[in-house]
Design a protein around this motif. Structure first.
Motif, mmCIF file in Angstrom:
data_model
loop_
_atom_site.group_PDB
_atom_site.id
_atom_site.type_symbol
_atom_site.label_atom_id
_atom_site.label_comp_id
_atom_site.label_asym_id
_atom_site.label_seq_id
_atom_site.Cartn_x
_atom_site.Cartn_y
_atom_site.Cartn_z
ATOM 1 N N GLY A 50 47.999 42.855 43.397
ATOM 2 C CA GLY A 50 49.331 42.503 42.927
ATOM 3 C C GLY A 50 50.319 43.638 43.145
ATOM 4 N N LYS B 258 45.542 34.346 38.746
ATOM 5 C CA LYS B 258 44.796 35.005 39.812
ATOM 6 C C LYS B 258 43.426 35.412 39.274
ATOM 7 C CE LYS B 258 48.843 36.737 42.312
ATOM 8 N NZ LYS B 258 49.853 36.043 41.504
ATOM 9 N N PRO C 59 42.706 41.034 36.966
ATOM 10 C CA PRO C 59 43.879 40.240 37.355
ATOM 11 C C PRO C 59 44.628 39.604 36.198
ATOM 12 C CG PRO C 59 41.846 39.115 37.948
ATOM 13 C CD PRO C 59 41.463 40.498 37.545
#
Length: 296
Positions: free
Chosen positions: A262, A278, A199
């Protein structure tokens, strides 16, 4: 293990690899062994050992600042994940980041023994017993047992009548990402499913966050070897390590479960933190339901 000169007691807990399928076969049952837990306000002091970029440091510091941040409480958030620790005896544990020390000159070399981790952890002081000193080692630092039996460790030392907790996590990206940075790298053993996209774009550091989350939760609920754990005290399964390899609904050995992705980056995550960060955080054992709970 022989004690180092100024320590009279050493207690170790190791974070092991995601190779066991026991958490998938049956729900673990952590027993309370009547010892104290770390509750209330907790300061996490960091020792950065080796070379870390400012971006790498910010990923980890933002994670720690997200644990008890009141502005990021809506699930799935890092703070909602951390609130599961409040279900254990004693109530909540509020985390703040304390001192940060950079040791980018490798003061003890690039091959560390466990006893040297403790030296680094307490080199700059012990705190008040409500502090956890965390040593973070860079990708070019080898540590006893790293990549062979553990990805991180937490323990405590006793000095006179007081005990002080500490933890260590290493960056595995150049040594064993298939062990300690899964699911952001293909595993060394088991089903060879495609790795997830980290992330924050850093396989090693995003893997460190998973392992740091694991040892911090273990430190809070089993700081002195007599809190919550399952199995032998010298190799316990704790709040998160009892749920190894589970990140979302439908997880099974080799598959971390369904998580969020995402839209532009394709990165996998299940928790949101401060500064728009994140993270992918592991399941934690819920003492109220005796099950491994994920954010999703």
């Amino acid at each position: 293990m022989a004690p180092i000169p100024f320590l009279s007691l050493l207690l170790l807990f190791s974070l092991t690899f995601p190779s066991s399928s026991s958490a998938f076969e049956q729900q673990p049952l952590l027993k309370y062994h009547h010892g104290p837990l770390l509750k209330g306000n907790i300061t996490v002091n960091l020792v950065w050992y080796g070379k870390f970029s400012s971006t790498q440091r910010s990923i980890i510091v933002d994670f720690l600042n997200s644990l008890s941040n009141p502005k990021t409480t809506s699930p799935p958030s890092v703070s909602s994940w951390w609130r599961m620790t409040a279900k254990y005896r004693g109530g909540s544990s509020s985390v703040v980041v304390g001192k940060q020390t950079l040791d980018d000159k490798y003061s003890l070399g690039k091959a560390l023994k466990t006893s040297q981790l403790e030296v680094l952890a307490f080199k700059y002081g012990y705190g008040d017993g409500k502090a956890v000193n965390v040593v973070l080692t860079s990708a070019d630092v080898a540590v006893d047992g790293f990549c062979m039996s553990r990805c991180g460790t937490h323990g405590s030392v006793q000095v006179k009548k007081s005990r002080f907790p500490y933890a260590w996590v290493g960056n595995s990206v150049s040594q064993c990402p298939g062990y300690c940075a899964w699911p952001f790298h293909q595993p060394v053993y088991g089903p060879q499913t495609p790795p997830m996209v980290a992330p924050n774009g850093d396989v090693g550091v995003d893997g460190m966050v998973i392992n740091l989350a694991t040892v911090l939760a273990g430190t809070v609920v089993n700081p002195y070897n007599n809190g919550y754990f399952q199995g032998p005290a010298e190799a316990p399964l704790e709040a998160v390590s009892a749920c190894t390899g589970i990140f979302g609904k439908g997880a099974f050995p080799g598959y971390p479960g369904k998580v969020l992705m995402g839209k532009t980056t394709g990165a996998s995550y299940n928790a949101v933190g401060v500064n728009g960060r994140k993270y992918l955080l592991p399941a934690m054992w819920d003492p109220q339901t005796s099950t491994c709970k994920t954010l999703l």
